[in-house]
Design a protein around this motif. Structure first.
Motif, PDB file in Angstrom:
ATOM      1  N   ALA A 235       0.834  -1.207   0.000  1.00 30.78           N
ATOM      2  CA  ALA A 235       0.000   0.000   0.000  1.00 30.78           C
ATOM      3  C   ALA A 235       0.870   1.259   0.000  1.00 30.78           C
ATOM      4  CB  ALA A 235      -0.920   0.002   1.215  1.00 30.78           C
ATOM      5  N   ILE A 236       1.995   1.195   0.678  1.00 29.77           N
ATOM      6  CA  ILE A 236       2.932   2.325   0.630  1.00 29.77           C
ATOM      7  C   ILE A 236       3.529   2.449  -0.773  1.00 29.77           C
ATOM      8  CG2 ILE A 236       5.134   3.229   1.507  1.00 29.77           C
ATOM      9  CD1 ILE A 236       2.846   3.510   3.493  1.00 29.77           C
ATOM     10  N   ALA A 237       3.885   1.323  -1.379  1.00 37.62           N
ATOM     11  CA  ALA A 237       4.441   1.341  -2.732  1.00 37.62           C
ATOM     12  C   ALA A 237       3.439   1.885  -3.746  1.00 37.62           C
ATOM     13  CB  ALA A 237       4.886  -0.062  -3.139  1.00 37.62           C
ATOM     14  N   ALA A 238       2.153   1.704  -3.466  1.00 36.45           N
ATOM     15  CA  ALA A 238       1.111   2.144  -4.399  1.00 36.45           C
ATOM     16  C   ALA A 238       0.832   3.636  -4.310  1.00 36.45           C
ATOM     17  CB  ALA A 238      -0.174   1.370  -4.131  1.00 36.45           C
ATOM     18  N   GLY A 253      11.037  -6.230  -2.570  1.00 37.01           N
ATOM     19  CA  GLY A 253      11.005  -7.038  -1.364  1.00 37.01           C
ATOM     20  C   GLY A 253       9.712  -7.803  -1.152  1.00 37.01           C
ATOM     21  N   LEU A 254       8.728  -7.601  -2.021  1.00 35.66           N
ATOM     22  CA  LEU A 254       7.468  -8.331  -1.893  1.00 35.66           C
ATOM     23  C   LEU A 254       7.669  -9.778  -2.326  1.00 35.66           C
ATOM     24  CD1 LEU A 254       5.034  -5.673  -3.415  1.00 35.66           C
ATOM     25  CD2 LEU A 254       5.404  -6.173  -0.988  1.00 35.66           C
ATOM     26  N   GLU A 255       7.125 -10.703  -1.568  1.00 42.95           N
ATOM     27  CA  GLU A 255       7.276 -12.118  -1.883  1.00 42.95           C
ATOM     28  C   GLU A 255       5.917 -12.814  -1.828  1.00 42.95           C
ATOM     29  OE1 GLU A 255      10.167 -13.673   0.797  1.00 42.95           O
ATOM     30  OE2 GLU A 255      11.841 -12.604  -0.134  1.00 42.95           O
ATOM     31  N   GLU A 262       0.141 -12.295  -6.094  1.00 44.56           N
ATOM     32  CA  GLU A 262       0.952 -11.401  -6.923  1.00 44.56           C
ATOM     33  C   GLU A 262       0.061 -10.464  -7.748  1.00 44.56           C
ATOM     34  OE1 GLU A 262       4.552 -11.638 -10.259  1.00 44.56           O
ATOM     35  OE2 GLU A 262       3.693 -13.459  -9.400  1.00 44.56           O
ATOM     36  N   TRP A 263      -1.042 -11.017  -8.285  1.00 45.05           N
ATOM     37  CA  TRP A 263      -1.951 -10.196  -9.077  1.00 45.05           C
ATOM     38  C   TRP A 263      -2.631  -9.151  -8.197  1.00 45.05           C
ATOM     39  CZ3 TRP A 263      -6.978  -8.645  -9.475  1.00 45.05           C
ATOM     40  CH2 TRP A 263      -7.375  -8.100 -10.689  1.00 45.05           C
ATOM     41  N   VAL A 264      -3.055  -9.539  -6.981  1.00 47.41           N
ATOM     42  CA  VAL A 264      -3.708  -8.602  -6.067  1.00 47.41           C
ATOM     43  C   VAL A 264      -2.765  -7.456  -5.720  1.00 47.41           C
ATOM     44  CG1 VAL A 264      -4.627  -8.329  -3.734  1.00 47.41           C
ATOM     45  CG2 VAL A 264      -5.304 -10.301  -5.111  1.00 47.41           C
ATOM     46  N   LEU A 265      -1.513  -7.772  -5.447  1.00 42.03           N
ATOM     47  CA  LEU A 265      -0.537  -6.737  -5.124  1.00 42.03           C
ATOM     48  C   LEU A 265      -0.330  -5.791  -6.303  1.00 42.03           C
ATOM     49  CD1 LEU A 265       2.078  -8.971  -3.273  1.00 42.03           C
ATOM     50  CD2 LEU A 265       0.661  -7.207  -2.215  1.00 42.03           C
ATOM     51  N   SER A 266      -0.177  -6.351  -7.495  1.00 44.67           N
ATOM     52  CA  SER A 266       0.042  -5.506  -8.670  1.00 44.67           C
ATOM     53  C   SER A 266      -1.201  -4.701  -9.013  1.00 44.67           C
ATOM     54  CB  SER A 266       0.474  -6.361  -9.871  1.00 44.67           C
ATOM     55  OG  SER A 266      -0.556  -7.258 -10.254  1.00 44.67           O
ATOM     56  N   ARG A 268      -3.279  -3.404  -6.866  1.00 45.17           N
ATOM     57  CA  ARG A 268      -3.286  -2.255  -5.957  1.00 45.17           C
ATOM     58  C   ARG A 268      -2.343  -1.160  -6.462  1.00 45.17           C
ATOM     59  NH1 ARG A 268      -4.602  -1.394  -0.512  1.00 45.17           N
ATOM     60  NH2 ARG A 268      -4.440   0.855  -0.197  1.00 45.17           N
ATOM     61  N   ARG A 269      -1.243  -1.570  -7.062  1.00 39.64           N
ATOM     62  CA  ARG A 269      -0.276  -0.577  -7.571  1.00 39.64           C
ATOM     63  C   ARG A 269      -0.623  -0.089  -8.964  1.00 39.64           C
ATOM     64  NH1 ARG A 269       3.190  -4.695  -6.102  1.00 39.64           N
ATOM     65  NH2 ARG A 269       3.905  -4.903  -8.268  1.00 39.64           N
ATOM     66  N   GLY A 270      -1.637  -0.700  -9.591  1.00 41.91           N
ATOM     67  CA  GLY A 270      -2.025  -0.288 -10.933  1.00 41.91           C
ATOM     68  C   GLY A 270      -1.088  -0.789 -12.008  1.00 41.91           C
ATOM     69  N   THR A 271      -0.360  -1.873 -11.731  1.00 41.91           N
ATOM     70  CA  THR A 271       0.582  -2.416 -12.715  1.00 41.91           C
ATOM     71  C   THR A 271       0.146  -3.790 -13.230  1.00 41.91           C
ATOM     72  OG1 THR A 271       1.928  -3.411 -10.953  1.00 41.91           O
ATOM     73  CG2 THR A 271       2.512  -1.178 -11.665  1.00 41.91           C
ATOM     74  N   HIS A 272      -1.093  -4.184 -12.921  1.00 42.75           N
ATOM     75  CA  HIS A 272      -1.569  -5.504 -13.328  1.00 42.75           C
ATOM     76  C   HIS A 272      -1.896  -5.525 -14.814  1.00 42.75           C
ATOM     77  CE1 HIS A 272      -5.138  -3.082 -12.802  1.00 42.75           C
ATOM     78  NE2 HIS A 272      -5.849  -3.982 -13.440  1.00 42.75           N
ATOM     79  N   THR A 273      -1.998  -6.723 -15.361  1.00 37.65           N
ATOM     80  CA  THR A 273      -2.370  -6.914 -16.764  1.00 37.65           C
ATOM     81  C   THR A 273      -3.609  -7.788 -16.834  1.00 37.65           C
ATOM     82  OG1 THR A 273      -0.050  -6.770 -17.457  1.00 37.65           O
ATOM     83  CG2 THR A 273      -1.607  -7.762 -19.010  1.00 37.65           C
ATOM     84  N   CYS A 274      -4.651  -7.276 -17.480  1.00 39.67           N
ATOM     85  CA  CYS A 274      -5.874  -8.059 -17.646  1.00 39.67           C
ATOM     86  C   CYS A 274      -5.775  -8.912 -18.906  1.00 39.67           C
ATOM     87  CB  CYS A 274      -7.096  -7.145 -17.754  1.00 39.67           C
ATOM     88  SG  CYS A 274      -7.465  -6.256 -16.225  1.00 39.67           S
ATOM     89  N   PRO A 275      -6.390 -10.099 -18.897  1.00 39.33           N
ATOM     90  CA  PRO A 275      -6.370 -10.929 -20.114  1.00 39.33           C
ATOM     91  C   PRO A 275      -7.146 -10.246 -21.231  1.00 39.33           C
ATOM     92  CG  PRO A 275      -7.890 -11.834 -18.481  1.00 39.33           C
ATOM     93  CD  PRO A 275      -7.138 -10.726 -17.802  1.00 39.33           C
ATOM     94  N   PRO A 276      -6.772 -10.489 -22.478  1.00 38.34           N
ATOM     95  CA  PRO A 276      -7.499  -9.867 -23.597  1.00 38.34           C
ATOM     96  C   PRO A 276      -8.926 -10.394 -23.664  1.00 38.34           C
ATOM     97  CG  PRO A 276      -5.996 -11.560 -24.395  1.00 38.34           C
ATOM     98  CD  PRO A 276      -5.695 -11.381 -22.930  1.00 38.34           C
TER      99      PRO A 276
END
Length: 298
Positions: A235-238, A253-255, A262-266, A268-276
């Motif tokens: 949340a701080i990274a986001a 450092g996220l594991e 991993e998808w949930v974390l990304s 939150r940061r707005g860096t996720h990729t949705c399937p076409p």
């Protein structure tokens, strides 16, 4: 794709010949698709669909005439009443009020999804004895009157209080109580001033809410950047105001222990990729429809 899956597509095709549709109705999957989605069903076809056993799908079709949908309000099967409750209009007047008094709570829960429901009936459903109905009101209704909002925020069911605190801005006089309630504290943080006490709360959800607070101080940000919970650090990274160097260190450092985490974390940061999106299949010609029906033995 197997034949059963393929049959559902032409069943909703706009220019489908009537005789092809009637043959498709003999297939359960195609019949359900036609019953649910077609806007051109004749009275004869409607009766055939009912006879063949797809009344529930038909009841959910919002394009049917009101005179047809009224029949489903009186159906003895609550699943059928659920299907019609979600979208029926109040024609003739009193249909929605009747559904709001349905003895089956699942019907009243589906009724909360109806965009035509007047505020007075939603307020009645918000006071339903079943928490399953009250929770659906919270999901569907955001612009609630103050009296209803207060009622839900102070509900005896902790899950209702939690969902309400996530959905509604609380009145100022209720905020201290919501912050004191373990079930609502994390959601109430957004409306409070971030404090060292909240940033050190034993509940990681509370600390994550503090980490996302728009008025977070630099000192608390740096404190939470070292939090043992990866979702708090994420949340701080986001945050848009987190320095790039700190963000990169936190993300490195996220594991996450699974692809979902991993998808949930990304996300939150707005860096996720949705399937076409799935490709739209072209409509079938008469010849293609005949060939498909032949393969299915119809």
């Amino acid at each position: 794709m197997d034949v059963d899956a393929e049959l559902s597509s032409p069943a909703t095709q706009d220019d489908l010949p009537a005789d092809v549709l009637r043959r498709l109705l003999r297939h359960p999957g195609a019949r359900r698709s036609a019953a649910l989605l077609r806007k051109d069903l004749t009275d004869e076809v409607i009766e055939e669909i009912i006879t063949l056993g797809s009344t529930r799908s038909l009841a959910a079709n919002g394009s049917l005439p009101a005179r047809v949908r009224v029949r489903f309000v009186e159906d003895p099967d609550p699943v059928v009443r659920c299907a019609v409750a979600a979208s029926i209009g109040d024609e003739p007047p009193g249909m929605l009020a009747r559904l709001a008094e349905d003895p089956d709570p699942s019907v009243r829960a589906f009724l909360t999804m109806n965009d035509r429901l007047p505020p007075e009936l939603l307020a009645r459903l918000a006071a339903a004895p079943e928490s399953s109905v009250r929770s659906r009101v919270i999901e569907r209704w955001r612009d609630v009157p103050d009296s209803v909002r207060r009622m839900l925020l102070t509900d005896t069911d902790p899950e209702i209080r939690c969902a309400s605190a996530q959905a509604f801005p609380p009145p100022a006089d209720l905020l201290p109580g919501l912050l004191a309630d373990p079930e609502t504290r994390a959601a109430a943080v957004a409306y409070a001033v971030p404090t060292p006490e909240l940033a050190a709360d034993p509940d990681s959800d509370v600390r994550e809410a503090v980490a996302a607070h728009p008025d977070l101080t630099t000192g608390l940000r740096d404190l939470l950047a070292e939090d043992p919970d990866m979702f708090v650090r994420n949340a701080i990274a986001a945050r848009a105001d987190t320095p790039a160097e700190l963000r990169e260190r936190l993300v490195a450092g996220l594991e996450p222990d699974s692809p979902l985490a991993e998808w949930v974390l990304s996300f939150r940061r707005g860096t996720h990729t949705c399937p076409p999106p799935a490709a739209v299949r072209p409509p079938l010609t008469r010849e293609q429809s005949e060939a498909l029906l032949a393969r299915a033995g119809l």
